[in-house]
Scaffold this active site. Structure first.
Site, short mmCIF file in Angstrom:
data_model
loop_
_atom_site.label_atom_id
_atom_site.label_comp_id
_atom_site.label_asym_id
_atom_site.label_seq_id
_atom_site.Cartn_x
_atom_site.Cartn_y
_atom_site.Cartn_z
N LYS A 252 -1.67 -2.41 7.60
CA LYS A 252 -2.91 -2.52 7.90
C LYS A 252 -3.36 -3.53 9.27
O LYS A 252 -2.79 -4.64 9.10
CB LYS A 252 -3.78 -2.61 6.83
CG LYS A 252 -5.34 -2.26 6.75
CD LYS A 252 -6.10 -2.42 5.51
CE LYS A 252 -7.49 -1.95 5.93
NZ LYS A 252 -8.17 -2.00 4.65
N HIS B 136 -3.46 -9.92 3.63
CA HIS B 136 -4.95 -10.04 3.89
C HIS B 136 -5.04 -10.98 5.15
O HIS B 136 -4.60 -12.03 4.96
CB HIS B 136 -5.58 -10.31 2.72
CG HIS B 136 -5.84 -9.24 1.73
ND1 HIS B 136 -6.10 -9.91 0.31
CD2 HIS B 136 -5.76 -7.96 1.56
CE1 HIS B 136 -6.21 -8.59 -0.32
NE2 HIS B 136 -5.92 -7.69 0.37
N HIS C 22 -3.50 2.72 -5.03
CA HIS C 22 -3.80 1.49 -4.65
C HIS C 22 -4.11 0.71 -6.04
O HIS C 22 -4.05 -0.80 -5.83
CB HIS C 22 -5.01 1.62 -3.84
CG HIS C 22 -5.25 0.48 -2.84
ND1 HIS C 22 -4.42 0.35 -2.03
CD2 HIS C 22 -6.03 -0.51 -2.94
CE1 HIS C 22 -4.77 -0.79 -1.16
NE2 HIS C 22 -5.75 -1.33 -1.78
N ARG D 145 0.89 -1.26 0.14
CA ARG D 145 0.24 0.12 0.13
C ARG D 145 0.99 1.45 0.14
O ARG D 145 2.06 1.32 0.43
CB ARG D 145 -1.00 -0.09 1.18
CG ARG D 145 -1.89 -1.43 1.43
CD ARG D 145 -2.56 -1.40 2.59
NE ARG D 145 -3.54 -2.44 2.90
CZ ARG D 145 -3.15 -3.45 3.30
NH1 ARG D 145 -1.84 -3.65 3.82
NH2 ARG D 145 -3.79 -4.41 3.41
#
Length: 330
Positions: free
Chosen positions: A168, A300, A274, A143
């Protein structure tokens, strides 16, 4: 220095400052703190600046239903819900029970993906450090915030890995180091070393470190290894301590360069940083890599998030052929 925690009084009296202090004591990421405070503030304003302690479950439901009426996304409503649940259950120690509200509509939107030729065209319109940054996002799946937060020490040439710190969800992970970018990255590190040496000579040079790291490694802030890989062009004032220091490049500077490059390349797709992460994942799928590997590289937590890329992968030659392509009269 938008990603530097702002200072708050040791014994805050303002409600939102007290909330910030509580969030920091639990070790949540600064971006989570910013998000939660943002939604709590909106919640308070929605209810005419009433203190949250005088409100309850029905008021939370009213606010969440209001967001549905305003056609917010499912993810936006979920973030607002998480912020308010934290506010009541963790900060105020109030059990609001099971909330009943109208969920926002789940609008499934496919990610914007650049083809390989489009990526090459965009890169051809970029120069210097901005070209390296975009190539690194595309080549590693990072990112933009993760890219900008890279320190010199996070590039591991020996293991061919890039260490992404506090990504994240405040998680660390490793991703691939594109071999074609190794020479350019080594030159960038040399540039950082020269700039850092000049900053030290000018009386600056102590880079921002989170509170815990600053206490654990008191001399680290002046070491080259901890300097940002993509430093800002100017010295700025740290909003937390007031110290003048060099932070990393501001996100808007990178965004501006990407928009210009996409426009100059004649590409009629949204210009988003992104999208290089989306393109990374999609092109790996096209090359036959499995979803689990791509999930780990992207960081993820749920593989269903990664599965979105199966809907935009180029099926040419290996998937379904359009019936139009079988017509001989066109």
């Amino acid at each position: 220095m938008d990603d530097v925690r702002h200072g708050i009084p040791e014994y805050p009296t303002r409600f939102l400052d007290q909330l910030r202090q509580h969030i920091r004591s639990t070790g949540l990421a600064y971006r989570t703190e910013q998000t939660y405070v943002h939604w709590v503030r909106r919640y308070i304003l929605f209810h005419k600046k009433q203190h949250p302690g005088s409100l309850g479950a029905k008021h939370i439901e009213q606010f969440l239903n209001h967001l549905t009426v305003r056609s917010c996304s499912v993810s936006t409503q979920r973030v607002a819900l998480n912020a308010l649940v934290y506010l009541y259950r963790k900060f105020l120690a109030v059990d609001v029970g099971d909330l009943e509200f109208k969920p926002a509509r789940a609008n499934r939107r496919l990610p914007v993906v650049y083809s390989r030729s489009e990526v090459a065209a965009i890169l051809s319109k970029l120069k210097g450090v901005h070209r390296l940054m975009v190539a690194l996002m595309y080549g590693s799946g990072m990112r933009s915030a993760e890219l900008l937060s890279l320190r010199v020490k996070d590039i591991d040439f020996d293991s061919n890995n890039i260490i992404v710190r506090s990504g994240k969800g405040n998680k660390d992970r490793s991703t691939m180091l594109p071999q074609r970018l190794v020479p350019a990255l080594k030159r960038q590190i040399c540039t950082v070393e020269l700039l850092h040496a000049q900053d030290l000579a000018d009386g600056f040079g102590a880079v921002y470190l989170p509170d815990a790291l600053e206490r654990k490694y008191p001399n680290a802030a002046e070491e080259t290894a901890w300097q940002f890989l993509f430093p800002a062009s100017r010295i700025g004032r740290d909003p937390r301590s007031g110290v003048l220091r060099r932070h990393h490049l501001h996100p808007t500077a990178l965004t501006r360069q990407i928009r210009r490059a996409v426009r100059n390349a004649g590409i009629h797709k949204p210009a988003r940083s992104h999208s290089f992460r989306h393109s990374f994942a999609t092109h790996l799928l096209e090359d036959g890599y499995d979803l689990r590997t791509i999930q780990e590289l992207l960081g993820h937590s749920d593989i269903t998030t990664t599965e979105i890329y199966t809907h935009v992968v180029n099926r040419g030659g290996r998937g379904v052929v359009s019936p139009t392509d079988a017509l001989h009269s066109l």
